[in-house]
Structure formats: C-alpha cells, structure tokens
Scaffold this motif. Structure first.
Motif, PDB file in Angstrom:
ATOM      1  N   ASP A 194       0.826  -1.203   0.000  1.00 51.28           N
ATOM      2  CA  ASP A 194       0.000   0.000   0.000  1.00 51.28           C
ATOM      3  C   ASP A 194       0.861   1.253   0.000  1.00 51.28           C
ATOM      4  OD1 ASP A 194      -2.639   1.276   0.225  1.00 51.28           O
ATOM      5  OD2 ASP A 194      -1.950   1.885   2.206  1.00 51.28           O
ATOM      6  N   GLY A 195       1.956   1.224   0.766  1.00 54.04           N
ATOM      7  CA  GLY A 195       2.851   2.377   0.807  1.00 54.04           C
ATOM      8  C   GLY A 195       3.524   2.637  -0.520  1.00 54.04           C
ATOM      9  N   ILE A 196       3.926   1.570  -1.218  1.00 55.78           N
ATOM     10  CA  ILE A 196       4.560   1.752  -2.525  1.00 55.78           C
ATOM     11  C   ILE A 196       3.561   2.301  -3.543  1.00 55.78           C
ATOM     12  CG2 ILE A 196       5.592   0.504  -4.463  1.00 55.78           C
ATOM     13  CD1 ILE A 196       6.938  -1.323  -2.447  1.00 55.78           C
ATOM     14  N   THR A 197       2.309   1.835  -3.475  1.00 55.17           N
ATOM     15  CA  THR A 197       1.284   2.350  -4.387  1.00 55.17           C
ATOM     16  C   THR A 197       1.056   3.845  -4.162  1.00 55.17           C
ATOM     17  OG1 THR A 197       0.179   0.198  -4.387  1.00 55.17           O
ATOM     18  CG2 THR A 197      -1.097   2.090  -5.163  1.00 55.17           C
ATOM     19  N   ASN A 198       0.889   4.246  -2.888  1.00 60.64           N
ATOM     20  CA  ASN A 198       0.722   5.671  -2.593  1.00 60.64           C
ATOM     21  C   ASN A 198       1.990   6.449  -2.910  1.00 60.64           C
ATOM     22  OD1 ASN A 198      -1.889   5.223  -1.659  1.00 60.64           O
ATOM     23  ND2 ASN A 198      -1.233   4.925   0.460  1.00 60.64           N
ATOM     24  N   GLY A 199       3.144   5.844  -2.594  1.00 55.38           N
ATOM     25  CA  GLY A 199       4.404   6.525  -2.858  1.00 55.38           C
ATOM     26  C   GLY A 199       4.642   6.776  -4.331  1.00 55.38           C
ATOM     27  N   ALA A 200       4.145   5.878  -5.188  1.00 51.16           N
ATOM     28  CA  ALA A 200       4.292   6.096  -6.625  1.00 51.16           C
ATOM     29  C   ALA A 200       3.536   7.350  -7.068  1.00 51.16           C
ATOM     30  CB  ALA A 200       3.781   4.871  -7.386  1.00 51.16           C
ATOM     31  N   ILE A 201       2.339   7.546  -6.501  1.00 49.64           N
ATOM     32  CA  ILE A 201       1.577   8.771  -6.799  1.00 49.64           C
ATOM     33  C   ILE A 201       2.320   9.995  -6.281  1.00 49.64           C
ATOM     34  CG2 ILE A 201      -0.584   9.998  -6.409  1.00 49.64           C
ATOM     35  CD1 ILE A 201      -0.927   7.586  -8.175  1.00 49.64           C
ATOM     36  N   TYR A 202       2.824   9.927  -5.045  1.00 50.73           N
ATOM     37  CA  TYR A 202       3.560  11.053  -4.478  1.00 50.73           C
ATOM     38  C   TYR A 202       4.831  11.339  -5.277  1.00 50.73           C
ATOM     39  CZ  TYR A 202       0.515  10.020  -0.482  1.00 50.73           C
ATOM     40  OH  TYR A 202      -0.568   9.773   0.326  1.00 50.73           O
ATOM     41  N   ALA A 203       5.416  10.288  -5.841  1.00 56.85           N
ATOM     42  CA  ALA A 203       6.615  10.484  -6.654  1.00 56.85           C
ATOM     43  C   ALA A 203       6.305  11.323  -7.890  1.00 56.85           C
ATOM     44  CB  ALA A 203       7.204   9.135  -7.061  1.00 56.85           C
ATOM     45  N   LEU A 204       5.181  11.014  -8.547  1.00 54.02           N
ATOM     46  CA  LEU A 204       4.786  11.808  -9.714  1.00 54.02           C
ATOM     47  C   LEU A 204       4.590  13.274  -9.339  1.00 54.02           C
ATOM     48  CD1 LEU A 204       2.214   9.450 -11.502  1.00 54.02           C
ATOM     49  CD2 LEU A 204       4.503  10.048 -12.282  1.00 54.02           C
ATOM     50  N   LEU A 205       3.875  13.511  -8.229  1.00 51.79           N
ATOM     51  CA  LEU A 205       3.615  14.883  -7.820  1.00 51.79           C
ATOM     52  C   LEU A 205       4.898  15.585  -7.394  1.00 51.79           C
ATOM     53  CD1 LEU A 205       0.328  14.311  -5.777  1.00 51.79           C
ATOM     54  CD2 LEU A 205       0.567  15.099  -8.131  1.00 51.79           C
ATOM     55  N   GLY A 206       5.760  14.864  -6.680  1.00 54.87           N
ATOM     56  CA  GLY A 206       7.028  15.448  -6.258  1.00 54.87           C
ATOM     57  C   GLY A 206       7.892  15.828  -7.447  1.00 54.87           C
ATOM     58  N   LEU A 207       7.942  14.975  -8.468  1.00 54.40           N
ATOM     59  CA  LEU A 207       8.715  15.291  -9.668  1.00 54.40           C
ATOM     60  C   LEU A 207       8.170  16.536 -10.365  1.00 54.40           C
ATOM     61  CD1 LEU A 207       9.224  11.710 -11.153  1.00 54.40           C
ATOM     62  CD2 LEU A 207      10.913  13.112  -9.969  1.00 54.40           C
ATOM     63  N   ALA A 208       6.834  16.652 -10.406  1.00 49.40           N
ATOM     64  CA  ALA A 208       6.230  17.835 -11.027  1.00 49.40           C
ATOM     65  C   ALA A 208       6.585  19.098 -10.253  1.00 49.40           C
ATOM     66  CB  ALA A 208       4.713  17.667 -11.091  1.00 49.40           C
ATOM     67  N   LEU A 209       6.556  19.038  -8.931  1.00 52.51           N
ATOM     68  CA  LEU A 209       6.898  20.197  -8.110  1.00 52.51           C
ATOM     69  C   LEU A 209       8.348  20.596  -8.299  1.00 52.51           C
ATOM     70  CD1 LEU A 209       4.986  19.164  -4.864  1.00 52.51           C
ATOM     71  CD2 LEU A 209       4.467  21.146  -6.288  1.00 52.51           C
ATOM     72  N   VAL A 210       9.242  19.617  -8.330  1.00 57.72           N
ATOM     73  CA  VAL A 210      10.662  19.911  -8.537  1.00 57.72           C
ATOM     74  C   VAL A 210      10.877  20.539  -9.910  1.00 57.72           C
ATOM     75  CG1 VAL A 210      12.949  18.876  -8.805  1.00 57.72           C
ATOM     76  CG2 VAL A 210      11.463  18.147  -6.943  1.00 57.72           C
ATOM     77  N   LEU A 211      10.209  19.995 -10.929  1.00 58.08           N
ATOM     78  CA  LEU A 211      10.346  20.523 -12.281  1.00 58.08           C
ATOM     79  C   LEU A 211       9.918  21.981 -12.355  1.00 58.08           C
ATOM     80  CD1 LEU A 211      10.692  20.256 -15.368  1.00 58.08           C
ATOM     81  CD2 LEU A 211       8.360  19.354 -15.454  1.00 58.08           C
ATOM     82  N   VAL A 212       8.748  22.285 -11.814  1.00 54.14           N
ATOM     83  CA  VAL A 212       8.234  23.659 -11.888  1.00 54.14           C
ATOM     84  C   VAL A 212       9.115  24.611 -11.101  1.00 54.14           C
ATOM     85  CG1 VAL A 212       6.317  25.155 -11.235  1.00 54.14           C
ATOM     86  CG2 VAL A 212       5.864  22.980 -12.341  1.00 54.14           C
ATOM     87  N   PHE A 213       9.534  24.215  -9.904  1.00 57.35           N
ATOM     88  CA  PHE A 213      10.362  25.120  -9.101  1.00 57.35           C
ATOM     89  C   PHE A 213      11.725  25.353  -9.754  1.00 57.35           C
ATOM     90  CE2 PHE A 213      13.456  26.028  -5.757  1.00 57.35           C
ATOM     91  CZ  PHE A 213      12.873  27.141  -5.175  1.00 57.35           C
ATOM     92  N   ALA A 214      12.314  24.301 -10.313  1.00 53.87           N
ATOM     93  CA  ALA A 214      13.628  24.446 -10.923  1.00 53.87           C
ATOM     94  C   ALA A 214      13.590  25.395 -12.118  1.00 53.87           C
ATOM     95  CB  ALA A 214      14.160  23.075 -11.352  1.00 53.87           C
ATOM     96  N   VAL A 215      12.506  25.339 -12.888  1.00 54.03           N
ATOM     97  CA  VAL A 215      12.443  26.130 -14.116  1.00 54.03           C
ATOM     98  C   VAL A 215      11.902  27.530 -13.862  1.00 54.03           C
ATOM     99  CG1 VAL A 215      11.380  26.266 -16.408  1.00 54.03           C
ATOM    100  CG2 VAL A 215      12.214  24.076 -15.545  1.00 54.03           C
ATOM    101  N   THR A 216      10.897  27.667 -12.987  1.00 55.40           N
ATOM    102  CA  THR A 216      10.204  28.955 -12.829  1.00 55.40           C
ATOM    103  C   THR A 216      10.354  29.581 -11.445  1.00 55.40           C
ATOM    104  OG1 THR A 216       8.132  27.926 -12.103  1.00 55.40           O
ATOM    105  CG2 THR A 216       8.466  28.157 -14.466  1.00 55.40           C
ATOM    106  N   ARG A 217      10.925  28.835 -10.470  1.00 56.10           N
ATOM    107  CA  ARG A 217      11.042  29.276  -9.074  1.00 56.10           C
ATOM    108  C   ARG A 217       9.674  29.408  -8.392  1.00 56.10           C
ATOM    109  NH1 ARG A 217      12.941  34.380  -8.548  1.00 56.10           N
ATOM    110  NH2 ARG A 217      12.038  34.864 -10.570  1.00 56.10           N
ATOM    111  N   VAL A 218       8.654  28.778  -8.943  1.00 57.46           N
ATOM    112  CA  VAL A 218       7.310  28.785  -8.360  1.00 57.46           C
ATOM    113  C   VAL A 218       7.124  27.522  -7.519  1.00 57.46           C
ATOM    114  CG1 VAL A 218       4.830  28.706  -8.830  1.00 57.46           C
ATOM    115  CG2 VAL A 218       6.328  30.127 -10.246  1.00 57.46           C
ATOM    116  N   ILE A 219       6.769  27.689  -6.256  1.00 60.73           N
ATOM    117  CA  ILE A 219       6.369  26.564  -5.417  1.00 60.73           C
ATOM    118  C   ILE A 219       4.899  26.309  -5.726  1.00 60.73           C
ATOM    119  CG2 ILE A 219       6.099  25.709  -3.067  1.00 60.73           C
ATOM    120  CD1 ILE A 219       8.379  27.560  -2.241  1.00 60.73           C
ATOM    121  N   LEU A 220       4.637  25.277  -6.493  1.00 60.27           N
ATOM    122  CA  LEU A 220       3.318  25.102  -7.115  1.00 60.27           C
ATOM    123  C   LEU A 220       2.331  24.487  -6.124  1.00 60.27           C
ATOM    124  CD1 LEU A 220       1.820  25.588  -9.753  1.00 60.27           C
ATOM    125  CD2 LEU A 220       2.460  23.280 -10.458  1.00 60.27           C
TER     126      LEU A 220
END
Length: 346
Positions: free
Chosen positions: A12-38
């Motif tokens: 169950d943790g890996i299933t939820n963690g996979a979703i959090y991984a997608l969201l975390g990657l998106a947040l890192v991408l946006v902050f790195a490129v635009t400096r926006v904490i989304l």
C-alpha cells in the motif's frame, strides 16, 4: 503485526508513494524552471480526478468551461502585451492556441458527456482540459511575475490555489466522487493481491520517470528546460526562451497532476479539496529531495508512502502528523549544512 500484514502495508505504501513520486517530480520541475512553489498542484489532481469521474458518469464537468474562460483571458493578455506591434501571425497563433483549441475541447466534452464515453476518451479529455488550465494559469498568473522574488511567486501560488479550490466546489459540489478503474482484473503473488489499478499506477509511474529522463537528456526542449533551471539569465543570453520553458514546465506539471488524480479516484473517494493534502505529501518528498534532485525525490516519495501506511496501522489518528514531521529533521540538517546564498537576480 505479522509478515503478511507488513507486506500489505509495504504494498500500500509503494502504491501511494508512486503517486507522491509523480507529484514530487512535477513540483521539482516547476520550481527548478520557474522558481514557483506550485501549491495548486493538488488542484490539478482534484480537477483531473473529478473531471474523469464526471465524464464517466455522463455529467458535464465545469473545468472545460474554465479552460475556455482562462484561454480567453490569456488571449487578452497576449493582445495587451503586443499592443504596440500587432503582428497578424502572432495574433492568429495566440487565437488558435488560447481560444479556438479550448472551444473545440469544450464542444467535444459537451458531445461525449451526453454519450457516457469509454474510459480512454474520459482520460484523454480530462488530461487535455487540465493541461490547458495549467498552461493558461501560467500565462495569466505567473508569467507576468516571472522576474519577481520567490516570495511574491509563493503568494501568487497561494492565491491561485484558493481560487481553484473555490471553483472546484462550484464545479463538483461538496460530495465526493469515484471513477471507474483504468484496468480491471487482479492476480495474487503469495500473500499479496495485485489489482489492475495498482499495476497501472506502477507502470505509469515508471513510464513517466523514464520518459522525463529521456525528455531532459535527449530532446532540445528538455535541454532548454535544464539550462533554464541552472541559470535563467544565462539561458536567456544563450537564446533560450525562458517563457516557453515555463509554459512547458506548467504543462507537464498539470498533466502529471491530472494523471495522478485519474489513478487515485478509482481507489478512494475524492472531494473538491482532497488534492491539497495529496499535493502536500508530494511536496514533502520534493523538499526531502531539496527541490532539485529527481531521483532523491522519487525515493523520498516511496519513503513517505511507506511511513504513511505504517502510521495508519499503528496510529491512524496521527498519520498526517507523522508524515509531515519527516520535514523537521530534513530541514534542520539542510539549514546546518547548506551555506547562505543570495537569490539570483534576473
């Protein structure tokens, strides 16, 4: 606690963690490129999930109308910015991108909503609608502030989050919704039972991570995003359009958020404000990754998911507190280890 229960919790943790991984990657991408904490990343999750559930139930989602309204606003911004030199080619391109495209998507949504479309059509329409919302939000709310401080961008992000959450209540109501599974069926492996939905979550997460790695490493646009993330001023001097980089980052983040919501909504009931808490857990993983490291963010997301699963077993009333307390030692160590640096001036 025994071995079987522990394996279930880890699964169950890996299933939820996979979703959090997608969201975390998106947040890192946006902050790195635009400096926006989304902060509105959670709303992309909610909008994608509830748009998908509404279409599957034969209902018209209000997000399609929101996309058209935001597109018209973005077109107005483009006209205002280019008012001193109105080139016909630029106006036509902006009109097609910001008005014609969302109008076509709205017409398709109206048609298919009355037909109870198949799952594939619901997924495609939901992703396109939320992707347009993310793209137009950047043009309206963040692009004019691109050269301001991180604090100003954070305040704008909070405002966008509150606005989208209120619109979510207007579009979808206070009652929760669930959507149909993307992939049905199940199989067992020893004591564990894997559903088609959980396998879909794993497969899409791995595919997105590999896809992003290939995108940043092999494509011209990916390399432009990497250059913008390293040094915005240097990227502009090298001829890279940092505005386009920001648009691509928000487009990818909104697609990832919508896809995460579509993967979650068959598993659990989602409400108009559920995405905020889910997005915060992705934010925890992104912070542990320092808002710069994609692999570390993915690993941290799995840790967050597993900690949440075990916390729900041992102390369900405090599982959110335990998850967010993971930030305290990480921030403490980073504050002690990282030297003070001045913010880059554009």
């Amino acid at each position: 606690m025994n071995t079987t229960i522990m394996l279930f919790l880890v699964q169950d943790g890996i299933t939820n963690g996979a979703i959090y991984a997608l969201l975390g990657l998106a947040l890192v991408l946006v902050f790195a490129v635009t400096r926006v904490i989304l902060i509105p990343q959670g709303e992309f999750v909610t909008y994608g999930a509830l748009t998908y559930a509404s279409l599957a139930a034969g209902q018209m989602p209000g997000t399609a109308k929101l996309a058209l309204a935001l597109g018209i606003g973005a077109f107005g911004f483009d006209l205002f910015v280019a008012r001193k030199a109105l080139h016909a080619r630029l106006i036509v391109r902006s009109l097609i991108t910001n008005v014609v495209l969302p109008a076509i998507v709205l017409a398709l949504t109206l048609y298919f909503a009355a037909q109870k479309p198949p799952v594939a059509v619901c997924i495609a329409l939901s992703l396109v609608i939320v992707a347009m919302i993310g793209l137009y939000l950047y043009r309206i709310a963040f692009q004019p502030l691109a050269h301001t401080s991180v604090l100003v961008l954070l305040i704008a992000s909070v405002g966008v989050h509150l606005a989208l959450q209120g619109l979510g209540l207007l579009f979808f109501g206070a009652e929760g919704q669930r959507g149909p599974t993307v992939l049905s069926g199940a199989f067992t492996a020893g004591a564990l039972r894997f559903t088609g939905q959980s396998i879909t979550v794993y497969a899409i997460t791995i595919a997105f991570i590999v896809g992003l790695w290939l995108f940043f490493g092999l494509t011209l646009y990916g390399k432009a995003l990497r250059a913008t993330a390293v040094n915005r001023l240097g990227a502009r001097l090298a001829g890279i359009r940092t505005t386009l980089s920001g648009q691509i980052a928000f487009l990818l983040a909104s697609v990832i958020g919508a896809l995460s919501g579509i993967l979650i909504v068959p598993i659990t009931t989602l409400y108009y404000d559920s995405g905020f808490l889910i997005g915060l857990k992705g934010f925890v993983a992104a912070i542990i990754g320092g808002l710069v490291s994609y692999p570390l963010t993915a690993v941290a997301a799995l840790v967050v998911g597993i900690v949440e699963a075990f916390s729900s077993f041992y102390a369900s009333n405090y599982k959110e507190v335990i998850v967010f307390m993971l930030l305290i030692p990480v921030l403490l160590l980073r504050s002690l280890a990282a030297p003070a640096v001045e913010e880059e001036k554009d």
